[in-house]
Structures are given as C-alpha cells and as structure tokens.
Motif scaffolding. Structure first.
Motif, PDB file in Angstrom:
ATOM      1  N   THR A  12       0.831  -1.199   0.000  1.00  0.00           N
ATOM      2  CA  THR A  12       0.000   0.000   0.000  1.00  0.00           C
ATOM      3  C   THR A  12       0.861   1.243   0.000  1.00  0.00           C
ATOM      4  O   THR A  12       0.574   2.206  -0.713  1.00  0.00           O
ATOM      5  CB  THR A  12      -0.946  -0.003   1.215  1.00  0.00           C
ATOM      6  N   ALA A  13       1.936   1.228   0.795  1.00  0.00           N
ATOM      7  CA  ALA A  13       2.836   2.379   0.848  1.00  0.00           C
ATOM      8  C   ALA A  13       3.437   2.649  -0.530  1.00  0.00           C
ATOM      9  O   ALA A  13       3.534   3.794  -0.953  1.00  0.00           O
ATOM     10  CB  ALA A  13       3.922   2.149   1.887  1.00  0.00           C
ATOM     11  N   LEU A  14       3.837   1.595  -1.229  1.00  0.00           N
ATOM     12  CA  LEU A  14       4.393   1.763  -2.573  1.00  0.00           C
ATOM     13  C   LEU A  14       3.333   2.244  -3.554  1.00  0.00           C
ATOM     14  O   LEU A  14       3.594   3.087  -4.403  1.00  0.00           O
ATOM     15  CB  LEU A  14       5.002   0.452  -3.058  1.00  0.00           C
ATOM     16  N   LEU A  15       2.155   1.721  -3.426  1.00  0.00           N
ATOM     17  CA  LEU A  15       1.068   2.090  -4.315  1.00  0.00           C
ATOM     18  C   LEU A  15       0.697   3.569  -4.160  1.00  0.00           C
ATOM     19  O   LEU A  15       0.385   4.245  -5.132  1.00  0.00           O
ATOM     20  CB  LEU A  15      -0.159   1.222  -4.034  1.00  0.00           C
ATOM     21  N   LEU A  16       0.774   4.080  -2.948  1.00  0.00           N
ATOM     22  CA  LEU A  16       0.367   5.463  -2.683  1.00  0.00           C
ATOM     23  C   LEU A  16       1.529   6.452  -2.695  1.00  0.00           C
ATOM     24  O   LEU A  16       1.369   7.598  -2.293  1.00  0.00           O
ATOM     25  CB  LEU A  16      -0.379   5.531  -1.349  1.00  0.00           C
ATOM     26  N   THR A  17       2.682   6.021  -3.181  1.00  0.00           N
ATOM     27  CA  THR A  17       3.803   6.938  -3.327  1.00  0.00           C
ATOM     28  C   THR A  17       3.406   8.042  -4.296  1.00  0.00           C
ATOM     29  O   THR A  17       2.881   7.765  -5.373  1.00  0.00           O
ATOM     30  CB  THR A  17       5.048   6.195  -3.855  1.00  0.00           C
ATOM     31  N   GLY A  18       3.625   9.279  -3.914  1.00  0.00           N
ATOM     32  CA  GLY A  18       3.259  10.399  -4.771  1.00  0.00           C
ATOM     33  C   GLY A  18       1.868  10.941  -4.505  1.00  0.00           C
ATOM     34  O   GLY A  18       1.409  11.848  -5.182  1.00  0.00           O
ATOM     35  N   TRP A  19       1.201  10.382  -3.500  1.00  0.00           N
ATOM     36  CA  TRP A  19      -0.136  10.851  -3.120  1.00  0.00           C
ATOM     37  C   TRP A  19      -0.085  11.402  -1.705  1.00  0.00           C
ATOM     38  O   TRP A  19       0.651  10.911  -0.860  1.00  0.00           O
ATOM     39  CB  TRP A  19      -1.154   9.714  -3.199  1.00  0.00           C
ATOM     40  N   LEU A  20      -0.879  12.440  -1.438  1.00  0.00           N
ATOM     41  CA  LEU A  20      -0.934  13.074  -0.126  1.00  0.00           C
ATOM     42  C   LEU A  20      -2.342  12.965   0.444  1.00  0.00           C
ATOM     43  O   LEU A  20      -3.322  13.015  -0.303  1.00  0.00           O
ATOM     44  CB  LEU A  20      -0.569  14.555  -0.244  1.00  0.00           C
ATOM     45  N   THR A  21      -2.433  12.853   1.758  1.00  0.00           N
ATOM     46  CA  THR A  21      -3.737  12.846   2.409  1.00  0.00           C
ATOM     47  C   THR A  21      -4.226  14.280   2.588  1.00  0.00           C
ATOM     48  O   THR A  21      -3.451  15.233   2.456  1.00  0.00           O
ATOM     49  CB  THR A  21      -3.668  12.175   3.791  1.00  0.00           C
ATOM     50  N   ARG A  22      -5.488  14.408   2.905  1.00  0.00           N
ATOM     51  CA  ARG A  22      -6.046  15.740   3.142  1.00  0.00           C
ATOM     52  C   ARG A  22      -5.331  16.425   4.309  1.00  0.00           C
ATOM     53  O   ARG A  22      -5.036  17.622   4.247  1.00  0.00           O
ATOM     54  CB  ARG A  22      -7.554  15.639   3.418  1.00  0.00           C
TER      55      ARG A  22
END
Length: 85
Positions: A12-22
């Motif tokens: 999941t961490a790799l998948l969400l690389t480049g994404w930020l939470t609100r």
C-alpha cells in the motif's frame, strides 16, 4: 499472519507513493482539513481523488495547483515600490 499484514502495508505504501492525504495537504498550506473539504465542494481547491471516505491529492497535481495560484507582481500605480497603498 503478521508477515502478510506487513507485506500488505508495504504494498500500500508503494502504491500510494506520490499521493498526499487531506491532513498532509492542509498542513503544508496552513489551512484546516475542513477548509480543504469546503474547497472541494466549491471546486476551488487542489484537484483530488475520492475513494470511499478517503480523499487523496496527487503530489504533482497539488504542486501544479499551487503554481497556478501564484500571483506575479503587478505594476504599481503612482510609482510606489512594491505596489504599497
């Protein structure tokens, strides 16, 4: 069982690389999470992706939005430096 959870978390961490939470975006620009939510409903904030209740911001799109909000120095009327009034 713990190994499987660790693998899932790592994936999941790799998948969400480049994404930020609100919360991360709010912290970066110094506004509240509620303000970002309000901007989303008014379509004036940074572009976001909603997955169920989770809202994510692509880091590059967030940067582009910031740049698009940049105001250049406007020529001052009356010759005052910096456009002071």
């Amino acid at each position: 069982m713990d190994d499987q959870r660790a693998e899932t978390a790592a994936g999941t961490a790799l998948l969400l690389t480049g994404w930020l939470t609100r919360a991360q975006v709010a912290s970066e620009i110094g506004v509240s999470v509620d303000t970002l939510a309000r901007w989303e409903t008014r379509r004036i904030g940074p572009p976001s992706v909603r997955i169920g209740r989770k809202v994510l911001y692509r880091a590059e799109a967030f940067r582009e939005w910031l740049v698009s909000r940049e105001c250049g120095m406007l020529p001052s009327k009356g010759g005052r430096p910096g456009g002071e009034r």
